[in-house]
Enzyme design. Sequence first.
Site, mmCIF file in Angstrom:
data_model
loop_
_atom_site.group_PDB
_atom_site.id
_atom_site.type_symbol
_atom_site.label_atom_id
_atom_site.label_comp_id
_atom_site.label_asym_id
_atom_site.label_seq_id
_atom_site.Cartn_x
_atom_site.Cartn_y
_atom_site.Cartn_z
ATOM 1 N N TRP A 15 0.866 -1.197 0.000
ATOM 2 C CA TRP A 15 0.000 0.000 0.000
ATOM 3 C C TRP A 15 0.893 1.234 0.000
ATOM 4 O O TRP A 15 2.108 1.123 0.020
ATOM 5 C CB TRP A 15 -0.931 -0.009 1.226
ATOM 6 N N ASP A 16 0.269 2.417 -0.028
ATOM 7 C CA ASP A 16 1.117 3.618 -0.114
ATOM 8 C C ASP A 16 1.728 4.000 1.229
ATOM 9 O O ASP A 16 2.488 4.956 1.319
ATOM 10 C CB ASP A 16 0.373 4.810 -0.753
ATOM 11 N N TRP A 17 1.409 3.276 2.299
ATOM 12 C CA TRP A 17 2.037 3.499 3.602
ATOM 13 C C TRP A 17 2.651 2.212 4.162
ATOM 14 O O TRP A 17 3.083 2.194 5.315
ATOM 15 C CB TRP A 17 1.033 4.052 4.619
ATOM 16 N N GLU A 73 -11.578 11.267 5.755
ATOM 17 C CA GLU A 73 -10.141 11.103 5.487
ATOM 18 C C GLU A 73 -9.566 12.430 5.032
ATOM 19 O O GLU A 73 -10.152 13.101 4.173
ATOM 20 C CB GLU A 73 -9.876 10.076 4.367
ATOM 21 N N ASN A 102 -14.101 0.971 0.959
ATOM 22 C CA ASN A 102 -13.308 2.201 0.970
ATOM 23 C C ASN A 102 -13.041 2.678 -0.455
ATOM 24 O O ASN A 102 -12.323 2.005 -1.203
ATOM 25 C CB ASN A 102 -11.974 1.974 1.685
ATOM 26 N N GLU A 103 -13.655 3.785 -0.836
ATOM 27 C CA GLU A 103 -13.357 4.544 -2.061
ATOM 28 C C GLU A 103 -13.739 3.856 -3.368
ATOM 29 O O GLU A 103 -13.332 4.318 -4.444
ATOM 30 C CB GLU A 103 -11.870 4.967 -2.087
#
Length: 879
Positions: free
Chosen positions: A190-192, A554, A456-457
């Site tokens: 993921w991006d984190w 968010e 989510n999204e």
Amino acid sequence: MRLRLLFLLALCRAGPTAFGRSLSLRGSWRIRSGNGSLELPGRVPGCVHSALFQRGLIQDPYYRFNDLDYRWISLDNWTYSKKFKIPFNISKWQKVNLIFEGVDTVAKVLLNSVPIGKTSNMFKRYSFDVTSVVRDVNSLELRFQSPVLYAAQQSKAHSNYSVPPDCPPPVQKGQCHVNFIRKEQSSFGWDWGPSFPTQGIWKDVRIEAYNICRLNYFVFSPIYDNHTQGWNLEIESSFDVVSSKPISGQVMVAIPELQTQQSYSIELQPGERIVELFVKINKNVTIETWWPHGHGNQTGYNMTILFKLDGGLSIEKSAKVYFRTVELIEEPIEGSQGLSFYFKINGLPIFLKGSNWIPADSFQDRVTSDLLRLLLQSVVDANMNTLRVWGGGIYEQDEFYRLCDELGIMVWQDFMFACALYPTNQDFLNSVRAEVAYQIRRLKYHPSIIIWGGNNENEAALMMNWYNIPARELHTYIKDYVVLYVKNIRKIVLAEDKTRPFIISSPTNGAESVKEGWLSVNPYDNNFGDVHFYDYTSDCWDWKVFPKARFVSEYGYQSWPSFSTLKKVSSKEDWSYNSKFSLHRQHHADGNSEMLRQVEFHFTLPESPDPLQAFKDTIYLTQVTQAQCVKIETEFYRRSRSEIVDGQGYTMGALYWQLNDIWQAPSWASLEYGGKWKMLHYFARHFFAPLLPVGFEDQDVFFIYGVSDLHSDCKAKLTVKVHTWSSLEPVCSSETDHFVLKAGQAVLLYKEPVPVLLENCGNCTRQSCVVSFYLSTDSQLGSPTNYHFLSSLSESVGLRKAYITAIISQQGDTFAFDLETSAVAPFVWLDVGSIPGRFSDNGFLMTEETRTVLFYPWKPTSKSELEQSLRVTSLMDIY
């Protein structure tokens, strides 16, 4: 939409009585690689990575570039095996089940070399009937398939059309087709966070043997009846009756503190049977409701349920029952298009203050009860009342929700679908249906959970066309979306839990999305539902870039974790901002540059000739900038709760991205991996305070709003001070008359043109002065001292290096740091390295000569250890 609920209890099963026996298979297992070349002991619950690390066969997977170096582990097909003896006579039992609470993820299960079933969903509970296979001495084997290879195979088999995205962006260094496997979505990268697609038995496993019947589970929901103005309890019990004849008996339900006791006669026919009971709570007893943190107590009541059945079979369970109602209010607003979007708890509108929760580790066996308590205690210590359990991670362990109940943390619970489109073939849908039904039954007792979210999204991904789907093909994906989230997940939620709201996605336009056929043309409409908002190019000190939305679930900015956290997983050559390690650890495209560009709006970049010092100084500045950005944005949302401006406003929730970290890397988190507080978390303690003055400018006029989360009006006054950067004495100070600050409101308290404010303070200019302000009340409750910068700090005049000394003394279990400064010091940062604990305040603007800050250690430490570790940094120290 009127919704109600509550109570708590783990899924209940009959314990060891004369009619049932249970054998846990936790503990030691054997693990071997696909070709058998590697065999080692492992623990259950656990995973292959943890087993390899514990045996010294690999380094810490988080060290340096090991996420890439250890990809081979995820690509192999591992086998878990265990030999065990049944400590009771197996032939005396009518039925024997093998139960897995959680398998990660794709495996064939063999007992005594006989295939008894398969697993393919990390989020399901599996129960296999092994009555005809089990013996006194047994061998159990789980043959896992690589989740990466399985996902690729499933994607390839879905040949009639592709289901995007195929792979994550290259910067995330992840694996492909995660949307084809029911597994923690972020485990493929993921991006984190890193890509560690684990394999293993991640929850309990046991053998259960029984005669006559077994209680599979029971669930219950407290329901408030508006008509009678009383509470009732709906109880559902599921039995597996293995007796060949019907069984009759009595059920007694008792809640002594509420003077409630009721008995029922039941008869159970052979097979799987459901018993539904309806308990009326004594109306003559006052029931204390469960409240979120900051709004009241988290009162619960002990309940016992006793099943006395034919043949002397007795099953007794105890549980904690909580009473509270929840409503999601979507209704027209005067002076505004659209609908409201806010929560009422026990009939009271509550502003949701908090953050978003991601998995606390890539390896769930490392997430202990102590770690969960530390992280969740940090939530309430920062004046938060809400966490959103984000849809790309896991449904958290039971202890997480139990702690949220105890601490008063409301939970927005997503189902585990995130940032992707998903297949809707029959096998996938069947798996999802079982997952959703199981998770609702497991979790719905918790008063902390106030809403279910479908994904989510994914509404935004489809309607904003993130995956560049040709217009002519869009209808296929819209149909799949409705099939998955509406015709399956929503249908199950409404059948299993009528006590709390459900929304299809986040962000969503809520009722408006439903009206538009479940997908809105613009899911980011500020007049409906919730929004997610990110903007890394605009100046975050300009509050006008933020959406005046109904609810912001968010938003956020990145920073680097402290050097003491990074040091554990890096080496000396990694310690610079542009090192290979720094670039590797950043999984958000251009993230390191974006942080520096945001810093440069208001600060000068560090100038130290020493590369290590420059790295530490840059880390400090990214934390300052993140804290300041999220502060300004959150304060904008909090002051927008009571007003409509240009048709927009009535903001009733601010959940920043993100609370916690999964590893040691730059991210949006306010808590570093392991729980250390970043500067942002200290700021959150202030900007989420129950009573808060918020200052901002508009067209050269300075405004201060008073924001109250209190349940009653309070009498208060506002004090405003102006300091020059060059003096510890204020150049002017003023206070208002007492006023009444309305409960649950944000109101204008102060308005002054900046030139007039400066003129009244002698020789002040925007560059030479800073404004601070606070609220005080007749009671002990006051507000934090807030501040407003009149110019960028890079343009400040008179700001000089502050020499700050600290004298440490021990006071019981805490330590007092008595600070003294030679000059006004912005962003004073106290760091004690790797000593676990938190300060009462940190990252603050020091405008007085002395100040005392407390340190709360999380493990035993000493005054001398703190003295050796302490480093004090303020802004001018880095130049």
